[in-house]
Design a protein around this motif. Structure first.
Motif, PDB file in Angstrom:
ATOM      1  N   LEU A  29       0.828  -1.208   0.000  1.00 33.51           N
ATOM      2  CA  LEU A  29       0.000   0.000   0.000  1.00 33.51           C
ATOM      3  C   LEU A  29       0.859   1.253   0.000  1.00 33.51           C
ATOM      4  O   LEU A  29       0.613   2.190  -0.773  1.00 33.51           O
ATOM      5  N   ALA A  30       1.880   1.290   0.830  1.00 30.56           N
ATOM      6  CA  ALA A  30       2.766   2.453   0.882  1.00 30.56           C
ATOM      7  C   ALA A  30       3.512   2.635  -0.437  1.00 30.56           C
ATOM      8  O   ALA A  30       3.688   3.770  -0.903  1.00 30.56           O
ATOM      9  N   SER A  31       3.932   1.541  -1.045  1.00 29.69           N
ATOM     10  CA  SER A  31       4.633   1.629  -2.331  1.00 29.69           C
ATOM     11  C   SER A  31       3.717   2.170  -3.424  1.00 29.69           C
ATOM     12  O   SER A  31       4.115   3.039  -4.207  1.00 29.69           O
ATOM     13  N   ALA A  32       2.500   1.669  -3.468  1.00 32.11           N
ATOM     14  CA  ALA A  32       1.558   2.144  -4.477  1.00 32.11           C
ATOM     15  C   ALA A  32       1.226   3.623  -4.264  1.00 32.11           C
ATOM     16  O   ALA A  32       1.157   4.396  -5.223  1.00 32.11           O
ATOM     17  N   ALA A  33       1.045   4.013  -3.017  1.00 30.91           N
ATOM     18  CA  ALA A  33       0.757   5.412  -2.719  1.00 30.91           C
ATOM     19  C   ALA A  33       1.933   6.306  -3.077  1.00 30.91           C
ATOM     20  O   ALA A  33       1.757   7.413  -3.607  1.00 30.91           O
ATOM     21  N   THR A  34       3.142   5.828  -2.828  1.00 35.97           N
ATOM     22  CA  THR A  34       4.332   6.603  -3.157  1.00 35.97           C
ATOM     23  C   THR A  34       4.462   6.816  -4.658  1.00 35.97           C
ATOM     24  O   THR A  34       4.742   7.930  -5.121  1.00 35.97           O
ATOM     25  N   VAL A  35       4.242   5.780  -5.432  1.00 35.09           N
ATOM     26  CA  VAL A  35       4.328   5.898  -6.890  1.00 35.09           C
ATOM     27  C   VAL A  35       3.277   6.878  -7.399  1.00 35.09           C
ATOM     28  O   VAL A  35       3.571   7.758  -8.222  1.00 35.09           O
ATOM     29  N   LEU A  36       2.058   6.751  -6.908  1.00 40.23           N
ATOM     30  CA  LEU A  36       0.989   7.646  -7.354  1.00 40.23           C
ATOM     31  C   LEU A  36       1.269   9.088  -6.964  1.00 40.23           C
ATOM     32  O   LEU A  36       1.133  10.004  -7.782  1.00 40.23           O
ATOM     33  N   THR A  83      -7.189  -1.379  -1.456  1.00 35.32           N
ATOM     34  CA  THR A  83      -6.675  -0.018  -1.551  1.00 35.32           C
ATOM     35  C   THR A  83      -5.378   0.019  -2.358  1.00 35.32           C
ATOM     36  O   THR A  83      -5.197   0.898  -3.212  1.00 35.32           O
ATOM     37  N   ALA A  84      -4.499  -0.933  -2.123  1.00 33.86           N
ATOM     38  CA  ALA A  84      -3.257  -0.998  -2.889  1.00 33.86           C
ATOM     39  C   ALA A  84      -3.542  -1.232  -4.372  1.00 33.86           C
ATOM     40  O   ALA A  84      -2.895  -0.632  -5.235  1.00 33.86           O
ATOM     41  N   ALA A  85      -4.514  -2.079  -4.671  1.00 29.60           N
ATOM     42  CA  ALA A  85      -4.861  -2.365  -6.066  1.00 29.60           C
ATOM     43  C   ALA A  85      -5.423  -1.120  -6.761  1.00 29.60           C
ATOM     44  O   ALA A  85      -5.076  -0.837  -7.912  1.00 29.60           O
ATOM     45  N   VAL A  86      -6.270  -0.381  -6.069  1.00 28.10           N
ATOM     46  CA  VAL A  86      -6.842   0.843  -6.658  1.00 28.10           C
ATOM     47  C   VAL A  86      -5.750   1.875  -6.910  1.00 28.10           C
ATOM     48  O   VAL A  86      -5.687   2.495  -7.983  1.00 28.10           O
ATOM     49  N   LEU A  87      -4.872   2.078  -5.928  1.00 27.77           N
ATOM     50  CA  LEU A  87      -3.786   3.046  -6.107  1.00 27.77           C
ATOM     51  C   LEU A  87      -2.835   2.624  -7.224  1.00 27.77           C
ATOM     52  O   LEU A  87      -2.370   3.465  -8.000  1.00 27.77           O
ATOM     53  N   THR A  88      -2.548   1.327  -7.315  1.00 28.30           N
ATOM     54  CA  THR A  88      -1.690   0.824  -8.385  1.00 28.30           C
ATOM     55  C   THR A  88      -2.347   1.042  -9.746  1.00 28.30           C
ATOM     56  O   THR A  88      -1.675   1.460 -10.702  1.00 28.30           O
ATOM     57  N   ALA A  89      -3.626   0.770  -9.853  1.00 27.40           N
ATOM     58  CA  ALA A  89      -4.343   0.982 -11.114  1.00 27.40           C
ATOM     59  C   ALA A  89      -4.340   2.457 -11.502  1.00 27.40           C
ATOM     60  O   ALA A  89      -4.164   2.797 -12.680  1.00 27.40           O
ATOM     61  N   MET A  90      -4.523   3.333 -10.521  1.00 25.42           N
ATOM     62  CA  MET A  90      -4.496   4.766 -10.808  1.00 25.42           C
ATOM     63  C   MET A  90      -3.110   5.199 -11.294  1.00 25.42           C
ATOM     64  O   MET A  90      -2.998   5.968 -12.265  1.00 25.42           O
ATOM     65  N   ALA A  91      -2.068   4.728 -10.639  1.00 28.65           N
ATOM     66  CA  ALA A  91      -0.704   5.074 -11.049  1.00 28.65           C
ATOM     67  C   ALA A  91      -0.397   4.539 -12.438  1.00 28.65           C
ATOM     68  O   ALA A  91       0.216   5.226 -13.262  1.00 28.65           O
ATOM     69  N   TRP A  92      -0.845   3.314 -12.707  1.00 32.16           N
ATOM     70  CA  TRP A  92      -0.622   2.733 -14.018  1.00 32.16           C
ATOM     71  C   TRP A  92      -1.371   3.517 -15.093  1.00 32.16           C
ATOM     72  O   TRP A  92      -0.839   3.757 -16.181  1.00 32.16           O
ATOM     73  N   ALA A  93      -2.613   3.919 -14.802  1.00 36.62           N
ATOM     74  CA  ALA A  93      -3.400   4.677 -15.782  1.00 36.62           C
ATOM     75  C   ALA A  93      -2.751   6.024 -16.082  1.00 36.62           C
ATOM     76  O   ALA A  93      -2.710   6.466 -17.232  1.00 36.62           O
ATOM     77  N   ILE A  94      -2.223   6.677 -15.059  1.00 33.22           N
ATOM     78  CA  ILE A  94      -1.548   7.960 -15.286  1.00 33.22           C
ATOM     79  C   ILE A  94      -0.290   7.754 -16.120  1.00 33.22           C
ATOM     80  O   ILE A  94      -0.019   8.501 -17.056  1.00 33.22           O
ATOM     81  N   HIS A  95       0.470   6.718 -15.784  1.00 38.51           N
ATOM     82  CA  HIS A  95       1.692   6.439 -16.534  1.00 38.51           C
ATOM     83  C   HIS A  95       1.381   6.070 -17.978  1.00 38.51           C
ATOM     84  O   HIS A  95       2.055   6.522 -18.897  1.00 38.51           O
TER      85      HIS A  95
END
Length: 100
Positions: A29-36, A83-95
């Protein structure tokens, strides 16, 4: 006189599951939030990454606290993983959209 009172196995497994959810799920979760946050921060890449990383430590601490305050270990795992999955998906979509 000393009485040997032990926890039932199911309680031990629930605590172990929460510890694993806090350690591994909190890290994810922290990693996904950091990337986003690094992608969204309005600064240079280096500054954005620095600030996102510092805030990532706070996210990790909050995740660990939350894992141990939920009603069940299952709920903790679902909450952290979702929550980690949602944040990862958001970061991936932005990238993938070209905004880095």
């Amino acid at each position: 006189m000393s009485q040997n009172k032990t926890m039932p196995t199911s309680d031990r497994l629930a605590v172990a599951s929460r510890v694993a959810a806090a350690a591994f799920g909190g890290y994810a979760l922290a990693s996904a939030a950091t990337v986003l946050m690094a992608q969204l921060w309005p600064a240079t890449r280096a500054q954005a990454l620095l600030w996102a990383t510092m805030l990532g430590f706070a996210v990790y601490a909050v995740a660990v606290i939350w894992v141990f305050t939920t009603r069940s270990a299952t709920r903790a795992w679902i909450g952290v993983a979702a929550t980690a999955a949602v944040l990862t998906a958001m970061a991936w979509a932005i990238h993938a959209g070209g905004k880095t």
